[in-house]
Design a protein around this motif. Structure first.
Motif, PDB file in Angstrom:
ATOM      1  N   LYS A   8      17.215  -4.308  -5.337  1.00 34.44           N
ATOM      2  CA  LYS A   8      17.050  -5.116  -4.227  1.00 34.44           C
ATOM      3  C   LYS A   8      17.597  -3.749  -3.576  1.00 34.44           C
ATOM      4  O   LYS A   8      16.411  -4.578  -2.246  1.00 34.44           O
ATOM      5  CB  LYS A   8      18.123  -6.209  -5.009  1.00 34.44           C
ATOM      6  N   ALA A   9      18.454  -3.102  -3.473  1.00 35.21           N
ATOM      7  CA  ALA A   9      19.421  -2.249  -2.363  1.00 35.21           C
ATOM      8  C   ALA A   9      18.232  -1.535  -2.501  1.00 35.21           C
ATOM      9  O   ALA A   9      17.673  -1.267  -0.781  1.00 35.21           O
ATOM     10  CB  ALA A   9      20.315  -1.468  -3.377  1.00 35.21           C
ATOM     11  N   PHE A  10      17.559  -0.835  -3.356  1.00 29.34           N
ATOM     12  CA  PHE A  10      15.927   0.522  -2.553  1.00 29.34           C
ATOM     13  C   PHE A  10      15.134  -0.402  -1.804  1.00 29.34           C
ATOM     14  O   PHE A  10      14.830   0.082  -0.694  1.00 29.34           O
ATOM     15  CB  PHE A  10      15.922   0.968  -4.031  1.00 29.34           C
ATOM     16  N   THR A  11      15.085  -1.718  -1.979  1.00 25.53           N
ATOM     17  CA  THR A  11      13.547  -2.106  -1.377  1.00 25.53           C
ATOM     18  C   THR A  11      14.446  -2.203   0.041  1.00 25.53           C
ATOM     19  O   THR A  11      13.236  -1.758   1.160  1.00 25.53           O
ATOM     20  CB  THR A  11      13.514  -3.131  -1.937  1.00 25.53           C
ATOM     21  N   GLN A  12      15.570  -2.812   0.281  1.00 27.14           N
ATOM     22  CA  GLN A  12      16.089  -4.229   1.660  1.00 27.14           C
ATOM     23  C   GLN A  12      16.420  -2.802   1.846  1.00 27.14           C
ATOM     24  O   GLN A  12      16.492  -3.086   3.229  1.00 27.14           O
ATOM     25  CB  GLN A  12      16.506  -4.719   1.193  1.00 27.14           C
ATOM     26  N   SER A  13      16.601  -1.436   1.877  1.00 21.04           N
ATOM     27  CA  SER A  13      16.988  -0.682   2.666  1.00 21.04           C
ATOM     28  C   SER A  13      15.950   0.546   3.567  1.00 21.04           C
ATOM     29  O   SER A  13      16.170   1.850   4.348  1.00 21.04           O
ATOM     30  CB  SER A  13      17.921   0.812   1.749  1.00 21.04           C
ATOM     31  N   ARG A  14      14.107   0.583   2.835  1.00 21.28           N
ATOM     32  CA  ARG A  14      13.665   1.088   3.084  1.00 21.28           C
ATOM     33  C   ARG A  14      12.491   0.406   4.114  1.00 21.28           C
ATOM     34  O   ARG A  14      11.948  -0.697   3.510  1.00 21.28           O
ATOM     35  CB  ARG A  14      12.907   1.733   2.408  1.00 21.28           C
ATOM     36  N   PRO A  15      12.180   0.593   5.438  1.00 20.23           N
ATOM     37  CA  PRO A  15      10.800  -0.202   5.602  1.00 20.23           C
ATOM     38  C   PRO A  15       9.057  -0.141   5.585  1.00 20.23           C
ATOM     39  O   PRO A  15       8.580  -1.051   5.486  1.00 20.23           O
ATOM     40  CB  PRO A  15      10.750  -0.202   7.092  1.00 20.23           C
ATOM     41  N   ASP A  16       9.528   0.547   3.842  1.00 23.76           N
ATOM     42  CA  ASP A  16       7.865   0.871   3.916  1.00 23.76           C
ATOM     43  C   ASP A  16       7.538   0.967   2.057  1.00 23.76           C
ATOM     44  O   ASP A  16       6.687   1.199   1.372  1.00 23.76           O
ATOM     45  CB  ASP A  16       7.546   1.892   4.119  1.00 23.76           C
ATOM     46  N   VAL A  17       9.011  -0.039   0.945  1.00 25.94           N
ATOM     47  CA  VAL A  17       8.362  -0.509   0.232  1.00 25.94           C
ATOM     48  C   VAL A  17       8.359  -1.615   0.422  1.00 25.94           C
ATOM     49  O   VAL A  17       8.711  -2.477   0.641  1.00 25.94           O
ATOM     50  CB  VAL A  17       9.843  -0.016  -0.069  1.00 25.94           C
ATOM     51  N   ALA A  18       7.741  -2.146  -0.700  1.00 25.54           N
ATOM     52  CA  ALA A  18       7.563  -3.272  -0.989  1.00 25.54           C
ATOM     53  C   ALA A  18       7.609  -3.243  -2.604  1.00 25.54           C
ATOM     54  O   ALA A  18       7.359  -2.337  -3.206  1.00 25.54           O
ATOM     55  CB  ALA A  18       5.784  -3.953  -1.480  1.00 25.54           C
ATOM     56  N   PHE A  19       7.769  -4.816  -2.545  1.00 25.49           N
ATOM     57  CA  PHE A  19       8.981  -5.163  -4.889  1.00 25.49           C
ATOM     58  C   PHE A  19       8.036  -5.860  -4.961  1.00 25.49           C
ATOM     59  O   PHE A  19       8.473  -6.988  -4.220  1.00 25.49           O
ATOM     60  CB  PHE A  19       9.940  -4.586  -5.003  1.00 25.49           C
ATOM     61  N   ILE A  20       7.218  -6.207  -6.054  1.00 28.10           N
ATOM     62  CA  ILE A  20       6.559  -7.411  -6.496  1.00 28.10           C
ATOM     63  C   ILE A  20       7.688  -7.422  -8.123  1.00 28.10           C
ATOM     64  O   ILE A  20       6.998  -6.570  -9.244  1.00 28.10           O
ATOM     65  CB  ILE A  20       5.376  -7.521  -6.585  1.00 28.10           C
ATOM     66  N   PHE A  21       8.077  -8.977  -8.156  1.00 30.84           N
ATOM     67  CA  PHE A  21       8.505  -8.918  -9.850  1.00 30.84           C
ATOM     68  C   PHE A  21       8.009  -9.322 -10.466  1.00 30.84           C
ATOM     69  O   PHE A  21       7.184 -11.356  -9.645  1.00 30.84           O
ATOM     70  CB  PHE A  21      10.219  -9.795  -9.533  1.00 30.84           C
ATOM     71  N   LYS A  22       6.731  -9.427 -11.463  1.00 31.59           N
ATOM     72  CA  LYS A  22       6.409 -10.418 -12.226  1.00 31.59           C
ATOM     73  C   LYS A  22       6.805 -10.829 -13.555  1.00 31.59           C
ATOM     74  O   LYS A  22       7.506  -9.668 -14.028  1.00 31.59           O
ATOM     75  CB  LYS A  22       5.106  -9.621 -12.529  1.00 31.59           C
ATOM     76  N   PRO A  23       7.601 -12.261 -13.862  1.00 33.89           N
ATOM     77  CA  PRO A  23       8.007 -12.009 -14.993  1.00 33.89           C
ATOM     78  C   PRO A  23       6.650 -11.858 -15.918  1.00 33.89           C
ATOM     79  O   PRO A  23       6.186 -12.311 -16.454  1.00 33.89           O
ATOM     80  CB  PRO A  23       8.564 -13.746 -14.952  1.00 33.89           C
ATOM     81  N   PHE A  24       7.696 -11.226 -17.176  1.00 37.19           N
ATOM     82  CA  PHE A  24       6.493 -11.338 -18.676  1.00 37.19           C
ATOM     83  C   PHE A  24       8.092 -11.365 -19.682  1.00 37.19           C
ATOM     84  O   PHE A  24       8.418 -10.519 -20.193  1.00 37.19           O
ATOM     85  CB  PHE A  24       7.075  -9.564 -18.450  1.00 37.19           C
ATOM     86  N   PRO A  25       7.749 -12.651 -19.621  1.00 33.61           N
ATOM     87  CA  PRO A  25       8.855 -13.120 -21.102  1.00 33.61           C
ATOM     88  C   PRO A  25       8.566 -12.334 -22.512  1.00 33.61           C
ATOM     89  O   PRO A  25       7.259 -12.625 -22.873  1.00 33.61           O
ATOM     90  CB  PRO A  25       8.249 -14.794 -20.989  1.00 33.61           C
ATOM     91  N   LEU A  26       9.736 -12.168 -22.966  1.00 25.34           N
ATOM     92  CA  LEU A  26       8.700 -11.743 -24.689  1.00 25.34           C
ATOM     93  C   LEU A  26       8.850 -13.299 -25.302  1.00 25.34           C
ATOM     94  O   LEU A  26      10.053 -13.379 -26.207  1.00 25.34           O
ATOM     95  CB  LEU A  26      10.036 -10.618 -25.219  1.00 25.34           C
ATOM     96  N   ASP A  27       8.190 -13.902 -25.394  1.00 25.43           N
ATOM     97  CA  ASP A  27       8.034 -15.447 -26.039  1.00 25.43           C
ATOM     98  C   ASP A  27       6.331 -15.522 -26.154  1.00 25.43           C
ATOM     99  O   ASP A  27       6.176 -15.980 -24.702  1.00 25.43           O
ATOM    100  CB  ASP A  27       9.111 -16.500 -25.319  1.00 25.43           C
ATOM    101  N   GLY A  28       6.096 -15.972 -27.608  1.00 28.73           N
ATOM    102  CA  GLY A  28       4.824 -16.202 -27.405  1.00 28.73           C
ATOM    103  C   GLY A  28       3.969 -17.625 -26.949  1.00 28.73           C
ATOM    104  O   GLY A  28       3.133 -18.154 -26.555  1.00 28.73           O
ATOM    105  N   THR A  29       6.095 -18.479 -26.146  1.00 27.19           N
ATOM    106  CA  THR A  29       5.074 -19.782 -26.178  1.00 27.19           C
ATOM    107  C   THR A  29       4.388 -19.783 -24.579  1.00 27.19           C
ATOM    108  O   THR A  29       3.549 -21.049 -24.499  1.00 27.19           O
ATOM    109  CB  THR A  29       6.038 -21.164 -25.969  1.00 27.19           C
TER     110      THR A  29
END
Length: 206
Positions: free
Chosen positions: A60-81
């Motif tokens: 969060k800090a790295f992304t918010q302190s730079r104007p040319d960085v995009a961050f995508i958070f993708k959930p990857f549950p360690l859960d077979g359901t």
């Protein structure tokens, strides 16, 4: 000197890694518009994974302190359901999937996906000690100001939400991730992406 060497090795491994393809329209987005970002970070994470919680403030800090960085958070549950990985064989208690669904639903219902993510990580110990979905839902409903409890529960149980989670998990599987958190920068896997000096070294290399 050894740490510097290690970081250099991680940057070289990242540069040599094969490119993966991700759907950047799914997951939670923070920072620069993807089209104009010089550095696009994609993270696959499980909400009950301590290392993922540790990584969150740095990203969060790295992304918010730079104007040319995009961050995508993708959930990857360690859960077979909800994670189609053959190694889970459809087995799991459903809790990591429920938490991932909560973040997706908070975003789709009230554009509060990041607030939900932060709240879940803040209370990770409680969620790790919880054994039943009803308890998970009760804890999620205690999180104030994010979304209506009944709406949230309804959205989390929808087939559409499960399919979205499966799709993101499938992306992680195709990219051959070995655990959480896993990071990719500009489509290439980056080992140690939860550490600020590694991110800074890759930024410099770009």
């Amino acid at each position: 000197a050894r740490v510097k060497e290690q970081i250099q090795d991680q940057v070289l491994a990242w540069q040599a890694a094969p490119e993966q393809s991700f759907d950047l329209s799914t997951g939670l987005h923070m920072g620069s518009p993807i089209e104009t970002a010089r550095m696009v970070i994609v993270e696959f994470a499980d909400f009950r994974c301590p290392h993922c919680k540790f990584a969150a403030p740095t990203l969060k800090a790295f992304t918010q302190s730079r104007p040319d960085v995009a961050f995508i958070f993708k959930p990857f549950p360690l859960d077979g359901t909800c994670n189609p990985s053959p190694s889970f064989n459809g087995q799991g208690d459903g809790i990591s999937c429920r938490l991932a669904a909560a973040a997706i639903c908070a975003q789709s219902l009230s554009k509060k996906g990041w607030e939900m993510t932060q709240s879940i990580f803040d209370r990770q110990d409680e969620f790790r000690q919880t054994a039943r979905i009803e308890q998970v839902d009760n804890l999620l409903c205690e999180i104030q100001g994010i979304t209506d409890c009944d709406q949230l529960k309804s959205c989390m149980s929808e087939e559409k939400t499960k399919l979205e989670l499966q799709k993101m998990a499938q992306e992680g599987l195709q990219a051959q991730i070995r655990g959480t958190p896993s990071f990719f920068v500009n489509k290439k896997e980056l080992s140690g992406g939860q550490y600020l000096p590694v991110l800074q070294a890759v930024e410099k290399a770009l």
